[in-house]
Write an enzyme that holds these catalytic residues in place. Structure first.
Site, short mmCIF file in Angstrom:
data_model
loop_
_atom_site.label_atom_id
_atom_site.label_comp_id
_atom_site.label_asym_id
_atom_site.label_seq_id
_atom_site.Cartn_x
_atom_site.Cartn_y
_atom_site.Cartn_z
CB CYS A 90 -0.46 2.36 4.06
SG CYS A 90 -2.04 1.79 3.43
CG ASP A 91 3.34 1.09 4.38
OD1 ASP A 91 2.89 1.55 5.44
OD2 ASP A 91 3.16 -0.08 4.03
CB CYS A 138 -0.92 -0.04 1.23
SG CYS A 138 -1.92 1.43 1.40
C1 LIG Z 1 0.62 -3.80 5.79
C2 LIG Z 1 -0.55 -2.86 5.70
C3 LIG Z 1 -0.40 -1.56 6.15
C4 LIG Z 1 -1.49 -0.69 6.08
N1 LIG Z 1 -1.30 0.57 6.54
C5 LIG Z 1 -2.33 1.43 6.50
C6 LIG Z 1 -2.16 2.75 6.98
O1 LIG Z 1 -1.08 3.15 7.43
N2 LIG Z 1 -3.24 3.58 6.93
C7 LIG Z 1 -4.45 3.18 6.43
O2 LIG Z 1 -5.38 3.97 6.41
N3 LIG Z 1 -4.62 1.94 5.95
C8 LIG Z 1 -3.60 1.07 5.98
N4 LIG Z 1 -3.77 -0.20 5.48
C9 LIG Z 1 -5.08 -0.56 4.92
C10 LIG Z 1 -6.03 -0.93 6.05
O3 LIG Z 1 -5.45 -1.92 6.84
C11 LIG Z 1 -7.36 -1.41 5.48
O4 LIG Z 1 -7.90 -0.45 4.60
C12 LIG Z 1 -8.36 -1.68 6.61
O5 LIG Z 1 -7.82 -2.62 7.51
C13 LIG Z 1 -9.67 -2.19 6.05
O6 LIG Z 1 -10.51 -2.51 7.12
P1 LIG Z 1 -11.68 -3.56 6.98
O7 LIG Z 1 -12.35 -3.60 8.30
O8 LIG Z 1 -12.50 -3.25 5.78
O9 LIG Z 1 -11.00 -4.95 6.65
P2 LIG Z 1 -9.84 -5.78 7.37
O10 LIG Z 1 -8.97 -4.96 8.22
O11 LIG Z 1 -9.21 -6.56 6.27
O12 LIG Z 1 -10.64 -6.77 8.34
C14 LIG Z 1 -11.41 -7.81 7.83
C15 LIG Z 1 -11.87 -8.64 8.99
O13 LIG Z 1 -12.82 -9.61 8.53
C16 LIG Z 1 -12.56 -10.84 9.19
N5 LIG Z 1 -13.18 -11.90 8.41
C17 LIG Z 1 -12.97 -12.25 7.12
N6 LIG Z 1 -13.75 -13.30 6.78
C18 LIG Z 1 -14.48 -13.59 7.89
C19 LIG Z 1 -15.47 -14.57 8.19
N7 LIG Z 1 -15.86 -15.47 7.28
N8 LIG Z 1 -15.99 -14.61 9.44
C20 LIG Z 1 -15.62 -13.70 10.36
N9 LIG Z 1 -14.71 -12.75 10.13
C21 LIG Z 1 -14.13 -12.71 8.92
C22 LIG Z 1 -11.05 -10.88 9.31
O14 LIG Z 1 -10.61 -11.80 10.30
C23 LIG Z 1 -10.78 -9.42 9.69
O15 LIG Z 1 -10.92 -9.27 11.09
C24 LIG Z 1 -2.73 -1.10 5.54
C25 LIG Z 1 -2.86 -2.41 5.07
C26 LIG Z 1 -1.80 -3.28 5.15
C27 LIG Z 1 -1.96 -4.67 4.67
#
Ligand SMILES: Cc1cc2nc3c(=O)[nH]c(=O)nc-3n(C[C@H](O)[C@H](O)[C@H](O)COP(=O)(O)OP(=O)(O)OC[C@H]3O[C@@H](n4cnc5c(N)ncnc54)[C@H](O)[C@@H]3O)c2cc1C
Length: 309
Positions: A134-135, A131
């Site tokens: 992000c980084d 990303c």
């Molecule tokens: C290395 C890295 C660094 C990042 N740094 C930044 C940053 O600095 N700033 C920023 O704004 N964004 C950053 N991001 C992006 C950010 O992490 C994502 O945009 C954000 O986490 C999305 O949130 P979400 O809740 O949509 O999904 P996610 O964080 O992906 O969470 C999904 C959740 O769903 C759960 N899940 C999936 N399937 C199931 C199921 N069948 N049953 C129950 N639970 C399930 C998973 O276990 C997880 O808990 C980064 C991403 C990465 C990979």
């Protein structure tokens, strides 16, 4: 019978839990295999509002969970394995347990695709990232050569964004042309800091022994020749896979599996709402995921209020 069940414990799910809890709905949230979601895999988050010095990703997610629990959210470790959304109440099965609920918020996120290299895995967060937004601004990448892998819109966007920080950005693509939109291709290739490396794949990330990225080894897929490119960062931009397989054929999705929301956070099934990266192929940020989680919870609350009128 639950009023609100939330699938996912990332920024979207936990923010939805916070809002639903504060509306006295006592939401039940299933964490999935990655409690806290994707952000727990990064050490420092510098762009989440409210943390001028940055915040550890894991710590931020622990805080989000505590905040939701403070108002009555129930966070349960478990993965939802099947759903029946054909009639009310919806039925879900999670780790052998069956749960019935009036509304469901899908916040299951999207996983980034990996190159599949052992060295990539070992150097994740040590110069390998998925990303640029992000980084990219981290000091370790400033004025250094950077490598982006990919050839689609995301790769072009990441490469263009990284020109603000890197001294040069190599765009490594396995074909001899990009498959992004025309305007994006023109903008990318016209940029003087972006150097395309055509017909090539990354075969190794250097240097695992040093514990940081110092370069990548690339192979020309046409000639078979290999050479090394010196760089401080490898940005892998070869796509994401939304965790939406459970809902295929039931909830409307685009060709890539992203759930297509209607009027904000609603889906084609009344009572089912969506939030976060599993419905967002454009921004994919913690703060947007949190915002969408808030929207989904408010929509769920309004849906329940309208039913009970
Ligand atoms: C290395 C890295 C660094 C990042 N740094 C930044 C940053 O600095 N700033 C920023 O704004 N964004 C950053 N991001 C992006 C950010 O992490 C994502 O945009 C954000 O986490 C999305 O949130 P979400 O809740 O949509 O999904 P996610 O964080 O992906 O969470 C999904 C959740 O769903 C759960 N899940 C999936 N399937 C199931 C199921 N069948 N049953 C129950 N639970 C399930 C998973 O276990 C997880 O808990 C980064 C991403 C990465 C990979």
């Amino acid at each position: 019978m639950e009023k609100v069940v939330i699938i996912g414990s990332g920024c979207a799910g936990l923010t939805a839990a916070l809002y639903a809890a504060r509306a006295n709905l006592r939401p039940l949230l299933f964490t999935g295999r990655q409690p806290g979601g994707l952000l727990t895999t990064t050490s420092i988050v510098e762009n989440f509002p409210g943390f001028p010095e940055g915040v550890d990703g894991y710590e931020l997610m622990v805080r989000m969970q505590k905040q939701a629990e403070r108002f009555g959210a129930r966070v349960q470790f478990g993965t939802v394995e099947s759903v029946d959304l054909s009639k009310q109440p919806f039925r879900l099965s999670a780790d052998g347990e069956t749960v019935e609920t009036e509304t469901l918020i899908i916040a299951a996120g999207a996983g980034h695709r990996h190159l599949g290299l052992e060295s990539e895995l070992k150097l994740e967060n040590k110069g390998v990232t998925y990303c640029a937004t992000c980084d990219g601004a981290l000091p370790m990448f400033r004025d250094k050569p950077l490598v982006v892998v990919g050839g689609g819109d995301s790769a072009c966007e990441e490469a263009t964004y990284l020109t603000r920080f890197g001294s040069v950005v190599y765009l490594v693509h396995r074909r001899d042309s990009l498959r992004a939109s025309k305007i994006m291709i023109e903008r990318t290739l016209a940029h003087k800091k972006i150097k395309p490396v055509w017909d090539s794949t990354v075969t190794e990330v250097l240097d695992v022994a040093q514990g940081k990225v110092t370069g990548v080894r690339v192979k020309n897929v046409k000639t078979g020749s290999e050479n090394a490119i010196e760089c401080a960062g490898l940005f892998v931009a070869i796509g994401h896979t939304p965790n939406t397989a459970l809902f295929k054929g039931v909830i409307h999705m685009d060709d890539h599996g992203y759930i297509v929301p209607r009027h904000g956070a609603a889906t084609n099934v009344p009572g089912v709402f969506v939030a976060g990266d599993c419905s967002d192929r454009v921004y994919r940020q913690a703060v947007t995921a949190a915002g969408l989680g808030c929207a989904a919870a408010i929509e769920a609350e309004r849906f329940l209020a309208a039913r009970n009128e």
